[in-house]
Motif scaffolding. Structure first.
Motif, PDB file in Angstrom:
ATOM      1  N   ASP A 282       0.866  -1.177   0.000  1.00  0.00           N
ATOM      2  CA  ASP A 282       0.000   0.000   0.000  1.00  0.00           C
ATOM      3  C   ASP A 282       0.906   1.231   0.000  1.00  0.00           C
ATOM      4  OD1 ASP A 282      -1.873   1.970   0.262  1.00  0.00           O
ATOM      5  OD2 ASP A 282      -2.695   1.276   2.172  1.00  0.00           O
ATOM      6  N   ASN A 284       0.480   4.442  -0.960  1.00  0.00           N
ATOM      7  CA  ASN A 284      -0.042   5.764  -0.576  1.00  0.00           C
ATOM      8  C   ASN A 284      -0.934   5.741   0.659  1.00  0.00           C
ATOM      9  OD1 ASN A 284      -2.161   4.412  -1.730  1.00  0.00           O
ATOM     10  ND2 ASN A 284      -2.419   5.815  -3.457  1.00  0.00           N
ATOM     11  N   LYS A 285      -0.944   4.614   1.374  1.00  0.00           N
ATOM     12  CA  LYS A 285      -1.658   4.491   2.649  1.00  0.00           C
ATOM     13  C   LYS A 285      -3.159   4.791   2.528  1.00  0.00           C
ATOM     14  CE  LYS A 285       2.476   3.952   4.397  1.00  0.00           C
ATOM     15  NZ  LYS A 285       2.989   2.594   4.642  1.00  0.00           N
ATOM     16  N   ASP A 286      -3.748   4.362   1.416  1.00  0.00           N
ATOM     17  CA  ASP A 286      -5.187   4.595   1.244  1.00  0.00           C
ATOM     18  C   ASP A 286      -6.011   3.340   1.494  1.00  0.00           C
ATOM     19  OD1 ASP A 286      -4.552   3.075  -0.956  1.00  0.00           O
ATOM     20  OD2 ASP A 286      -5.467   4.416  -2.433  1.00  0.00           O
ATOM     21  N   GLY A 287      -5.359   2.284   1.989  1.00  0.00           N
ATOM     22  CA  GLY A 287      -6.063   1.043   2.285  1.00  0.00           C
ATOM     23  C   GLY A 287      -6.173   0.091   1.114  1.00  0.00           C
ATOM     24  N   LEU A 288      -5.667   0.493  -0.055  1.00  0.00           N
ATOM     25  CA  LEU A 288      -5.687  -0.368  -1.232  1.00  0.00           C
ATOM     26  C   LEU A 288      -4.264  -0.788  -1.575  1.00  0.00           C
ATOM     27  CD1 LEU A 288      -8.194   1.671  -3.448  1.00  0.00           C
ATOM     28  CD2 LEU A 288      -8.684  -0.403  -2.142  1.00  0.00           C
ATOM     29  N   ASP A 290      -1.163  -1.537  -3.744  1.00  0.00           N
ATOM     30  CA  ASP A 290      -0.585  -1.122  -5.018  1.00  0.00           C
ATOM     31  C   ASP A 290       0.497  -2.116  -5.424  1.00  0.00           C
ATOM     32  OD1 ASP A 290      -2.081   1.457  -4.835  1.00  0.00           O
ATOM     33  OD2 ASP A 290      -0.698   1.797  -3.164  1.00  0.00           O
ATOM     34  N   ILE A 306      -0.865   2.161  -9.229  1.00  0.00           N
ATOM     35  CA  ILE A 306      -1.643   2.703  -8.112  1.00  0.00           C
ATOM     36  C   ILE A 306      -3.068   2.185  -8.198  1.00  0.00           C
ATOM     37  CG2 ILE A 306      -2.377   4.812  -6.946  1.00  0.00           C
ATOM     38  CD1 ILE A 306      -0.038   6.228  -8.440  1.00  0.00           C
ATOM     39  N   ASN A 307      -3.501   1.521  -7.143  1.00  0.00           N
ATOM     40  CA  ASN A 307      -4.822   0.909  -7.096  1.00  0.00           C
ATOM     41  C   ASN A 307      -5.902   1.978  -7.013  1.00  0.00           C
ATOM     42  OD1 ASN A 307      -7.054  -0.785  -6.584  1.00  0.00           O
ATOM     43  ND2 ASN A 307      -5.812  -2.194  -5.366  1.00  0.00           N
ATOM     44  N   GLN A 308      -6.782   1.998  -8.002  1.00  0.00           N
ATOM     45  CA  GLN A 308      -7.882   2.960  -8.053  1.00  0.00           C
ATOM     46  C   GLN A 308      -9.185   2.378  -7.500  1.00  0.00           C
ATOM     47  OE1 GLN A 308      -7.131   6.247  -9.561  1.00  0.00           O
ATOM     48  NE2 GLN A 308      -5.184   5.236  -9.059  1.00  0.00           N
ATOM     49  N   LYS A 371       6.446  11.216  -1.288  1.00  0.00           N
ATOM     50  CA  LYS A 371       5.431  11.453  -2.314  1.00  0.00           C
ATOM     51  C   LYS A 371       5.649  10.542  -3.517  1.00  0.00           C
ATOM     52  CE  LYS A 371       5.115  16.320  -0.922  1.00  0.00           C
ATOM     53  NZ  LYS A 371       5.288  17.729  -1.348  1.00  0.00           N
TER      54      LYS A 371
END
Length: 494
Positions: A282, A284-288, A290, A306-308, A371
């Motif tokens: 993960d 970007n730490k969005d729970g999905l 990558d 990047i998982n959308q 980033k």
């Protein structure tokens, strides 16, 4: 292998654009001659397939070998006069030869907290395609190719044979899940091919006898897969698979969605050859989850998918490399303890048209700015580097690096086939090897706590199907006669 026989074995032609000649296409007219210079033409056309390679990086004899292949793969897009300008540009501006890199400091010999161990038996000549440390004092598993068959051998913790089983295809990646094992099968051989005879093979516990037996094929018709990554990419509770179908002139990066009924549905992420390492994180730490991927053919580089959500991914290029790099391996680790994972990149495959020692082969660290932008902050030159594994081997709170080379400078630095980089802080490292390092030609490696004592051990596998070009050291004959299939570096810090 990632574990790549990378490859990782032997692997690939240096410059491999995807353009192919079609026998059934009508004859095309000669393209018009441009008014561009050779330099302009090279920058325009060579960069369509890969990062631009300056002429100074290879000697004239090397370019004379590479250029015909480049011309063949470009296809009928250039007038003959323009191609001649490109050839002249590279030959004119290339040096007569490129001097081999010289080490400024001698490699230290002796690993203070590792004990060298060999197995009680070995296959000779060794053709090891995979090694894996089994946790909880369960020993080691490795595969050795013998003619048209493969022997998967399970060793006890004392390195004696537990049992062996024959396989029809060559395994190069190993994943254990509960009572099942998953083997990535590259196909009938390890050499470049576009055949779709690779697979993800299940092994299941053998109830009547010890060990495992072949189960069903989880995923079939893979195009020379070299590694797999496992994780739940769509948050449905089932473990999906990312497949690096390296291929040769064609190949792809794919993910296989677990349908929950024992099958997988294929989704293509990148329809190009050369995927060699995939890591599911993960980012970007969005729970999905990558996917980081190292591409090692033609357009070499590190990409982040990047998982959308909903099974969709957005591709972001993180790093680009020259095709001469011979990209081999990718790891993630936080070296500066800022909470962001950095990239450890290894390059050194030299099984191509330019098998000369290269001063840009080795181990790189690219620091993450938080980033997902990465800047090179460390480089260790290591001829023919193939794999590096980042762990805190000496348990002092920082990360060290263990690395192997398949194409070291055997004539001057044979100990370069294994390097241990001890972290001194602030991205400074001391390099060490061990006296027995030249006993094998190391192509695969694994790290893990083999004896359950709380420190990380290492196991190295040797592959001597072909000898180093122009070998005059005598090492090749020794590998064939008495070289080990695998060796263990037992960590003695605990």
């Amino acid at each position: 292998m990632r574990q790549h026989l990378p490859l990782c074995l032997l692997l690939f032609l240096l410059i491999s654009c995807n353009a192919k000649k079609q026998n059934n296409t009508p004859e095309l007219k000669e393209p018009a001659v441009s008014g561009q210079s050779g330099r302009e033409l090279a920058a325009t056309h060579c960069s369509r397939c890969h990062a631009f390679v300056p002429p100074e990086i290879l000697g004239k004899p090397n370019w004379k070998k590479v250029l015909p292949d480049m011309h063949e793969r470009m296809g009928p897009i250039l007038a003959k006069a323009d191609w001649q300008k490109i050839e002249q540009y590279f030959i004119t501006n290339a040096p007569d030869s490129v001097a081999p890199p010289i080490r400024t400091n001698k490699i230290r010999i002796g690993l203070k907290h590792f004990r060298y161990k060999e197995t009680s038996f070995s296959h000779r000549p060794a053709m090891t395609s995979i090694v894996k440390i089994l946790p909880n004092k369960r020993g080691i598993v490795y595969n050795d190719s013998k003619g048209k068959s493969n022997v998967l051998t399970f060793l006890k913790p004392d390195l004696s044979e537990n049992y062996s089983m024959r396989l029809e295809s060559t395994p190069i990646d190993f994943y254990e899940k509960g009572e099942e094992l998953y083997l990535t099968m590259i196909g009938k051989g390890v050499f470049p091919t576009d055949a779709r005879d690779g697979a993800l093979q299940r092994l299941v516990k053998n109830d009547s006898e010890k060990g495992f037996k072949s189960g069903n094929i989880a995923i079939s018709n893979l195009q020379r897969p070299v590694s797999m990554a496992y994780g739940d990419l769509n948050k449905d509770g089932f473990e999906d698979v990312v497949a690096c179908e390296f291929g040769n002139e064609s190949g792809q990066l794919s993910w296989f969605e677990n349908n929950g009924r024992g099958g997988y549905d294929k989704r293509t992420l990148r329809d190009k050859p050369g995927a060699i390492t995939a890591i599911i994180k993960d980012a970007n730490k969005d729970g999905l989850m990558d996917i980081y991927v190292l591409m090692a053919q033609a357009d070499e580089g590190v990409f982040l998918y990047i998982n959308q959500g909903g099974g969709k991914f957005e591709e972001k290029r993180l790093l680009s490399f020259m095709p001469l790099n011979g990209s081999q391996h990718l790891e993630l680790a936080d070296f500066n303890k800022d909470g962001f994972e950095d990239i450890i990149y290894v390059c050194g495959d030299n099984a191509d048209k330019t098998p000369i020692l290269k001063n840009y082969h080795g181990i790189y660290i690219f620091l993450n700015d938080g980033k997902s932008s990465f800047k090179q902050s460390y480089f260790y030159h290591m001829n023919g580097a193939y794999k590096a594994m980042v762990r805190d081997y000496d348990l002092d709170g920082d990360l060290d690096i263990a690395a192997i080379s398949f194409f070291p400078d055997y004539a001057r630095y044979p100990e370069e086939s294994f390097i241990y980089l001890k972290n001194q802080g602030n991205l400074k490292f001391e390099d060490y090897s061990f006296p027995q390092a030249p006993k094998g030609r190391w192509i695969v490696m694994d790290a893990g706590d083999m004896d359950a004592d709380g420190d990380i051990d290492l196991v190295l596998g040797s592959f001597v199907h072909f000898l180093p070009l122009g070998d005059k050291t005598g090492l090749g004959k020794k590998w064939i006669s008495d070289g080990p299939s695998i060796i263990v570096l037992e960590n003695t810090i605990r």
